[in-house]
Motif scaffolding. Structure first.
Motif, PDB file in Angstrom:
ATOM      1  N   GLY A  23      34.073 -49.746  22.381  1.00 55.64           N
ATOM      2  CA  GLY A  23      33.787 -51.106  21.925  1.00 55.64           C
ATOM      3  C   GLY A  23      32.721 -51.766  22.771  1.00 55.64           C
ATOM      4  N   LEU A  24      32.854 -51.602  24.084  1.00 53.65           N
ATOM      5  CA  LEU A  24      31.843 -52.187  24.967  1.00 53.65           C
ATOM      6  C   LEU A  24      30.462 -51.576  24.709  1.00 53.65           C
ATOM      7  CD1 LEU A  24      33.840 -52.318  28.351  1.00 53.65           C
ATOM      8  CD2 LEU A  24      33.374 -54.201  26.759  1.00 53.65           C
ATOM      9  N   LEU A  26      29.310 -50.204  21.920  1.00 52.70           N
ATOM     10  CA  LEU A  26      28.744 -50.655  20.647  1.00 52.70           C
ATOM     11  C   LEU A  26      28.175 -52.066  20.769  1.00 52.70           C
ATOM     12  CD1 LEU A  26      31.388 -49.299  18.105  1.00 52.70           C
ATOM     13  CD2 LEU A  26      29.068 -48.453  18.513  1.00 52.70           C
ATOM     14  N   ILE A  27      28.883 -52.900  21.471  1.00 50.86           N
ATOM     15  CA  ILE A  27      28.375 -54.259  21.661  1.00 50.86           C
ATOM     16  C   ILE A  27      27.114 -54.243  22.509  1.00 50.86           C
ATOM     17  CG2 ILE A  27      28.891 -56.530  22.619  1.00 50.86           C
ATOM     18  CD1 ILE A  27      31.853 -55.971  21.998  1.00 50.86           C
ATOM     19  N   GLY A  28      27.159 -53.457  23.582  1.00 55.38           N
ATOM     20  CA  GLY A  28      25.985 -53.367  24.451  1.00 55.38           C
ATOM     21  C   GLY A  28      24.788 -52.764  23.749  1.00 55.38           C
ATOM     22  N   ASP A  29      25.055 -51.790  22.894  1.00 60.87           N
ATOM     23  CA  ASP A  29      23.947 -51.173  22.157  1.00 60.87           C
ATOM     24  C   ASP A  29      23.309 -52.185  21.202  1.00 60.87           C
ATOM     25  OD1 ASP A  29      22.398 -48.824  21.285  1.00 60.87           O
ATOM     26  OD2 ASP A  29      23.439 -49.195  19.392  1.00 60.87           O
ATOM     27  N   ARG A  30      24.158 -52.967  20.588  1.00 59.91           N
ATOM     28  CA  ARG A  30      23.598 -53.992  19.710  1.00 59.91           C
ATOM     29  C   ARG A  30      22.794 -55.011  20.497  1.00 59.91           C
ATOM     30  NH1 ARG A  30      24.987 -58.902  18.380  1.00 59.91           N
ATOM     31  NH2 ARG A  30      27.019 -58.812  19.405  1.00 59.91           N
ATOM     32  N   ARG A  31      23.222 -55.293  21.665  1.00 61.36           N
ATOM     33  CA  ARG A  31      22.512 -56.280  22.489  1.00 61.36           C
ATOM     34  C   ARG A  31      21.421 -55.627  23.336  1.00 61.36           C
ATOM     35  NH1 ARG A  31      26.185 -60.844  25.021  1.00 61.36           N
ATOM     36  NH2 ARG A  31      24.057 -61.596  25.306  1.00 61.36           N
ATOM     37  N   GLY A  53      22.223 -65.406  21.931  1.00 60.69           N
ATOM     38  CA  GLY A  53      22.778 -64.218  21.320  1.00 60.69           C
ATOM     39  C   GLY A  53      22.418 -64.065  19.859  1.00 60.69           C
ATOM     40  N   VAL A 107      25.890 -68.175   3.338  1.00 62.88           N
ATOM     41  CA  VAL A 107      26.894 -68.478   4.355  1.00 62.88           C
ATOM     42  C   VAL A 107      26.707 -67.596   5.583  1.00 62.88           C
ATOM     43  CG1 VAL A 107      28.561 -69.277   2.658  1.00 62.88           C
ATOM     44  CG2 VAL A 107      28.519 -66.872   3.306  1.00 62.88           C
TER      45      VAL A 107
ATOM     46  N   LEU B  73      30.006 -59.290   4.772  1.00 64.18           N
ATOM     47  CA  LEU B  73      30.546 -59.781   6.049  1.00 64.18           C
ATOM     48  C   LEU B  73      31.971 -59.302   6.298  1.00 64.18           C
ATOM     49  CD1 LEU B  73      29.257 -63.468   5.946  1.00 64.18           C
ATOM     50  CD2 LEU B  73      28.281 -61.534   7.162  1.00 64.18           C
ATOM     51  N   PHE B 151      41.160 -50.353  17.142  1.00 64.41           N
ATOM     52  CA  PHE B 151      40.407 -49.309  16.440  1.00 64.41           C
ATOM     53  C   PHE B 151      41.171 -48.774  15.238  1.00 64.41           C
ATOM     54  CE2 PHE B 151      37.670 -49.464  20.043  1.00 64.41           C
ATOM     55  CZ  PHE B 151      36.454 -49.007  19.572  1.00 64.41           C
ATOM     56  N   PHE B 177      30.615 -54.261  14.445  1.00 66.19           N
ATOM     57  CA  PHE B 177      30.316 -54.688  15.808  1.00 66.19           C
ATOM     58  C   PHE B 177      29.074 -55.581  15.902  1.00 66.19           C
ATOM     59  CE2 PHE B 177      33.354 -51.470  16.942  1.00 66.19           C
ATOM     60  CZ  PHE B 177      33.917 -51.949  18.106  1.00 66.19           C
ATOM     61  N   ILE B 180      30.485 -58.930  17.133  1.00 70.13           N
ATOM     62  CA  ILE B 180      31.375 -58.953  18.296  1.00 70.13           C
ATOM     63  C   ILE B 180      30.539 -59.001  19.568  1.00 70.13           C
ATOM     64  CG2 ILE B 180      33.189 -57.707  19.539  1.00 70.13           C
ATOM     65  CD1 ILE B 180      34.016 -56.474  16.920  1.00 70.13           C
ATOM     66  N   GLU B 181      30.931 -59.870  20.435  1.00 70.02           N
ATOM     67  CA  GLU B 181      30.262 -59.988  21.720  1.00 70.02           C
ATOM     68  C   GLU B 181      31.215 -59.507  22.825  1.00 70.02           C
ATOM     69  OE1 GLU B 181      27.175 -60.813  21.915  1.00 70.02           O
ATOM     70  OE2 GLU B 181      26.886 -61.493  19.859  1.00 70.02           O
ATOM     71  N   PHE B 182      30.645 -59.343  24.003  1.00 77.66           N
ATOM     72  CA  PHE B 182      31.485 -58.991  25.156  1.00 77.66           C
ATOM     73  C   PHE B 182      32.560 -60.062  25.389  1.00 77.66           C
ATOM     74  CE2 PHE B 182      27.632 -56.548  26.622  1.00 77.66           C
ATOM     75  CZ  PHE B 182      28.192 -55.313  26.405  1.00 77.66           C
ATOM     76  N   LEU B 185      35.543 -59.214  23.187  1.00 79.58           N
ATOM     77  CA  LEU B 185      36.337 -58.008  23.438  1.00 79.58           C
ATOM     78  C   LEU B 185      37.033 -58.037  24.803  1.00 79.58           C
ATOM     79  CD1 LEU B 185      37.186 -55.162  22.552  1.00 79.58           C
ATOM     80  CD2 LEU B 185      35.072 -54.305  23.593  1.00 79.58           C
TER      81      LEU B 185
END
Lengths: 464, 249
Positions: A23-24, A26-31, A53, A107, B73, B151, B177, B180-182, B185
Motif C-alpha cells: 500500500g505504501l 502504490l501511494i509512493g509510486d503515484r506520488r 497533493g 463530481v 470513482l 487488501f 490507490f 489514497i495518501e500516506f 493509510l
C-alpha cells in the motif's frame, strides 16, 4: 512451540508487512517518490479545488502533484502554485506551455493540466514559471450560457425583423417592377400599333401619291401642264424624299422597338438596358413623329395635295374662309353635317361688365344636344359655329368668337373630346341655313361631320 | 463508586502492561506463541470477512455513484472507505470478539483453577508471562490483520466490479490507490495497535480478576467482548480526531 508454528507466525508477520508495504509503495509510486523529479511553478487568479497533493498531468498523462499553494500578497496578485513533475516529461513542457485547472468530470477532483509546448520554444528548467489559466467554474458556465442565449435570441429577433423588412421591400420592388413592365409593355404595344398604323397610312398616301404623280406624268388634267415648271418639280421631289425618309425612319424605329421588346424578354436583357433602349427608341419615335407631322402638315398645305387630304377629312380651319365653310367644303362627298341650332338667350348671360358667360340652363341644353350626338363615332369632327346678331350691339364677329369659345371649352371639359377634332368657326351674323329664315342667327350651332357610312336616321337640321 | 474503582484498577493494570512490556526480560517464545494463536488463527476470519465487506461496499458504492455517472470513482471510493475506517474498525471489532473472548476465558479458567497461583509458586512472573505477551501479540497482530483486511476487501471489491465491468486487476488497484495518501493509510493502520492494546488489556484484566468459579469464567469472557468493543469504538472516535488534527482533510 514447534518450528511449524514459528514458520506460520513468520509468514503471518511477513504477509501483513508485505501488504502494508505494498500500500505504501502504490501511494509512493503515484506520488512519484521513486522517480527523478523536478519542480516548476505557475500562477492562478483562483485555485478552485486545488490543494496540496492535487494531481498534475501533462497532455493527459499523470506526471506529478502540487507541492505548495502560496497566497497572493495583495488582491491584485495571483496564487503561486509549486508543482513537482516527473523528469521524463520535462522535454514536453516548453516555455509556451500553459497550466489550467480542470475537473475530472462533474463530481471529480480538480487537477492541473499542463499543455505540451511548441517545438520552437525551449524546454523549461527547474524553477521556471509557466502561464496559468484560471479554472472555469460551473456557475460561470451557466452565466455565460445564459448571456449567450440572450444574445442569440436578440440576434434572431433582429434578423427576423431585417428579413421581414427585406421581404417587404423586395415584394414592393417586384410589384413596382411588374407595374413598370406592364406599363412599358402596353405603351410599347400602343406605340408599335400606332407606328404600324401610321406607316400603313403613309404607305397608302405614298401609293396614292404615286398614282397621282403617274397621272400628272401622263399629262392628265390641268396639273400636267405645270410639269414644265422646274420649281414645282423640285418641291414635289423633296416632299417625296421627305415622305420616304419618314417611312424609313419609322420602319427602323419599329425594328428597334421590336428588338427592345426581344431584349427585354430575352434571358440576357436587363432592365437598365431595356429602359435605356426604350428611352432612345421613344426619343427617336418622337423625332420621327415630329418629322412626319411636319411633313404631313406640309403636304396638307401644299395645293397639290390639299384636295387629297380634304377628301380624307383633314382640314385646317385657319385656311378655310367662312364662305367656303358655309358652302359645305368640309362635307365633301362622303360626309354629312349634323347641325343643331341653340339660341343665345338660353346659353349665355352677360355680366354687368359686359362679359358673356355660359348659364346653367345653357349647359343643360348643350348636354341634351350632345346626348344625341355621342351616338356617332367619336372621331367625327365637331365644329362649334358662333353667331351674333348685329342688333345685340358691338361687333357680331367677336361676340360670335366668344360664344363659340365658351361652348367649345365646356365640351372639352365636360365630354373629354379631342381638341384636334373639336374646333370653332366664328360666322358673325351670317347664317344662311338659320331656322329663323332671315339668314341670321344669335347663338351657336353644334355641327358634327359624320361619315356617310356611319350616319343613321338623323335629321340634318334641328333647333334647340 | 464500584465503577470508579474498576476504572482505576483497569488504568493501573494498563499502565503496568506498558511498563512491563518494555522492561526485560522478554518472553519471546510465549509472545510468538500468542502471535500464532491470536494472529495466524485469525487470518481466515479476517480474510473472509474482508472479502465479504469489500463486495458489499462495492455494491453500495456503485449504487450511489452510478446516480451521478461516476462509476469510474468506485475503486477509489471503496479503497478510501476501507483504508480509512471500515478496515481498521471492522478488524478491531471482529478481533475483539474472537481474541477478547478467548483471552478472558483462558485467563479466567486459569484463575479459577489456580494455575496462575501455580506459576507464581514456580517463580514465574504470571503477569509478564500471561498478560504482557498477549498484549504485545495483539498490538503486533492487529495492524497486520488490518492490512490483510484492507487488501482482501479491495479484492472483494475488484471481484464485484470486474464481474460487472470487466475491469482488469492492475487497472482496478491503480485506480484504487489514486485517491489514497500516506495520511490515509499509515495513521489508520497504526491506530489498530491501540485497538490491540485495548482488546488484550481489557480481556486480560477481566480474566485475571475472575472469581465465582466457572460462572465467572463465562462472565469474564462476555464482559471482555462487550467492554473491549465499547472501548474500541470510543477510542476510535478519539483517535480519528487526533489523526485529523495532524492530517487535516
Amino acid at each position: 512451540m514447534n518450528r511449524m508454528r514459528s514458520a506460520l507466525v513468520g509468514a503471518f508477520v511477513l504477509v501483513g508487512l508485505l501488504l502494508f508495504g505494498t500500500g505504501l509503495f502504490l501511494i509512493g509510486d503515484r506520488r512519484l517518490l521513486f522517480v527523478e523529479q523536478f519542480e516548476i511553478n505557475s500562477t492562478f487568479g483562483k485555485v478552485t479545488g486545488l490543494e496540496v497533493g492535487t494531481a498534475v498531468t501533462v497532455a493527459g498523462l499523470a506526471a506529478g502533484e502540487v507541492l505548495e499553494i502560496t497566497l497572493p500578497s495583495r488582491p491584485s496578485d495571483r496564487f503561486h502554485v509549486r508543482m513537482r513533475l516527473r523528469e521524463d516529461v520535462r522535454h514536453l513542457i516548453r516555455a509556451d506551455s500553459t497550466a489550467g485547472v480542470q475537473t475530472d468530470g462533474i463530481v471529480g477532483n480538480a487537477f492541473i493540466q499542463i499543455s505540451v509546448g511548441t517545438d520552437a520554444s525551449p524546454p523549461v528548467t527547474a524553477g521556471d514559471t509557466i502561464t496559468g489559466i484560471d479554472p472555469i467554474e460551473f456557475a460561470d458556465l451557466i452565466q455565460e450560457g445564459r448571456d449567450t442565449f440572450r444574445t442569440v435570441s436578440q440576434e434572431i429577433i433582429d434578423l427576423q425583423d431585417d428579413v421581414s423588412g427585406a421581404v417587404a421591400a423586395l415584394t414592393e420592388t417586384v410589384e413596382t417592377a411588374n407595374g413598370v413592365i406592364e406599363n412599358v409593355g402596353q405603351d410599347l404595344e400602343t406605340l408599335t400599333a400606332t407606328g404600324s398604323r401610321i406607316a400603313t397610312d403613309v404607305e397608302g398616301t405614298i401609293a396614292d401619291l404615286r398614282v397621282t404623280v403617274n397621272d400628272v406624268g401622263n399629262g392628265q388634267g390641268s396639273i400636267g401642264r405645270l410639269l414644265t415648271d422646274d420649281t414645282l418639280y423640285e418641291r414635289l421631289t423633296g416632299i417625296g424624299s421627305e415622305a420616304q425618309l419618314a417611312v424609313r425612319n419609322l420602319r427602323e424605329t419599329t425594328d428597334r422597338a421590336r428588338a427592345a421588346v426581344e431584349g427585354f424578354t430575352g434571358p440576357n436583357g436587363t432592365s437598365q438596358q431595356i429602359s435605356q433602349t426604350l428611352r432612345n427608341t421613344l426619343a427617336e419615335v418622337q423625332e420621327v413623329t415630329s418629322d412626319l407631322a411636319e411633313g404631313t402638315e406640309a403636304l396638307k398645305r401644299n395645293f397639290l395635295f390639299r384636295g387629297f387630304f380634304r377628301q380624307r377629312g383633314f382640314f385646317d380651319l385657319d385656311t378655310i374662309s367662312t364662305q367656303a365653310y358655309q358652302a359645305g367644303i368640309l362635307e365633301g362627298d362622303d360626309r354629312t353635317a349634323l347641325r343643331v341650332w341653340v339660341d343665345a338667350g338660353v346659353l349665355f348671360a352677360v355680366d354687368p361688365d359686359g362679359v358673356q358667360r355660359l348659364t346653367e340652363e345653357g349647359r343643360r341644353r348643350i348636354d341634351s344636344v350632345m346626348a344625341d350626338l355621342v351616338r356617332y363615332p367619336r372621331d367625327s369632327p365637331l365644329i362649334v359655329e358662333g353667331y351674333a346678331d348685329a342688333s345685340e350691339g358691338g361687333a357680331p364677329y367677336l361676340r360670335s368668337v366668344d360664344r363659340a369659345q365658351l361652348v367649345r371649352g365646356y365640351l372639352l371639359q365636360r365630354f373629354r373630346r379631342q381638341a384636334t377634332l373639336t374646333d370653332i368657326m366664328a360666322l358673325g351674323e351670317s347664317a344662311p341655313d338659320s331656322p329663323r329664315g332671315d339668314g341670321r342667327w344669335s347663338g351657336v350651332a353644334l355641327t358634327l361631320f359624320v361619315r356617310n357610312d356611319a350616319l343613321g336616321a338623323f335629321a340634318n337640321t334641328s333647333t334647340r | 463508586m464500584h465503577l470508579l474503582v474498576v476504572v482505576g484498577e483497569a488504568a493501573r493494570f494498563a499502565g503496568r502492561v506498558i511498563v512491563e512490556s518494555v522492561r526485560p526480560p522478554y518472553e519471546f517464545r510465549e509472545t510468538l506463541r500468542q502471535l500464532f494463536e491470536l494472529g495466524c488463527r485469525s487470518v481466515p476470519l479476517i480474510a473472509a470477512s474482508g472479502f465479504a465487506v469489500g463486495i458489499v461496499l462495492s455494491m453500495h458504492t456503485r449504487a450511489s455513484l452510478a446516480r451521478f455517472g461516476a462509476e469510474a470513482l468506485i475503486p477509489a471510493g471503496l479503497a478510501i472507505a476501507l483504508v480509512r475506517e471500515t478496515g481498521p474498525l471492522t478488524a478491531g471489532l471482529l478481533l475483539s470478539g474472537r481474541i477478547g473472548a478467548g483471552i478472558g476465558a483462558e485467563l479466567g479458567a486459569m484463575k479459577v483453577t489456580e494455575q496462575i497461583d501455580a506459576l507464581e509458586a514456580t517463580a514465574v512472573d504470571s503477569f509478564r508471562y500471561l498478560v504482557v505477551t498477549r498484549v504485545i501479540a495483539c498490538v503486533i497482530a492487529l495492524p497486520l490483520l488490518t492490512s490483510l483486511m484492507n487488501f482482501t476487501g479491495m479484492f472483494g471489491g475488484y471481484v464485484a466490479e470486474t464481474s460487472i465491468t470487466g475491469t482488469p486487476f492492475q487497472a482496478y488497484f491503480r485506480q484504487a490507490f489514486t485517491a489514497i495518501e500516506f495520511s490515509d493509510l499509515i495513521p489508520a493502520t497504526l491506530k489498530t495497535m491501540v485497538f490491540g492494546f485495548i482488546i488484550a488489556s481489557v480481556a486480560s484484566y477481566l480474566g485475571i480478576n475472575t472469581n465465582s468459579g466457572t460462572e465467572g469464567v463465562g462472565r469474564a469472557s462476555t464482559q471482555s467482548v462487550v467492554a473491549s468493543s465499547i472501548l474500541l469504538i470510543a477510542a476510535n472516535v478519539l483517535l480519528v480526531r487526533i489523526i485529523f488534527f495532524f492530517y487535516p482533510v
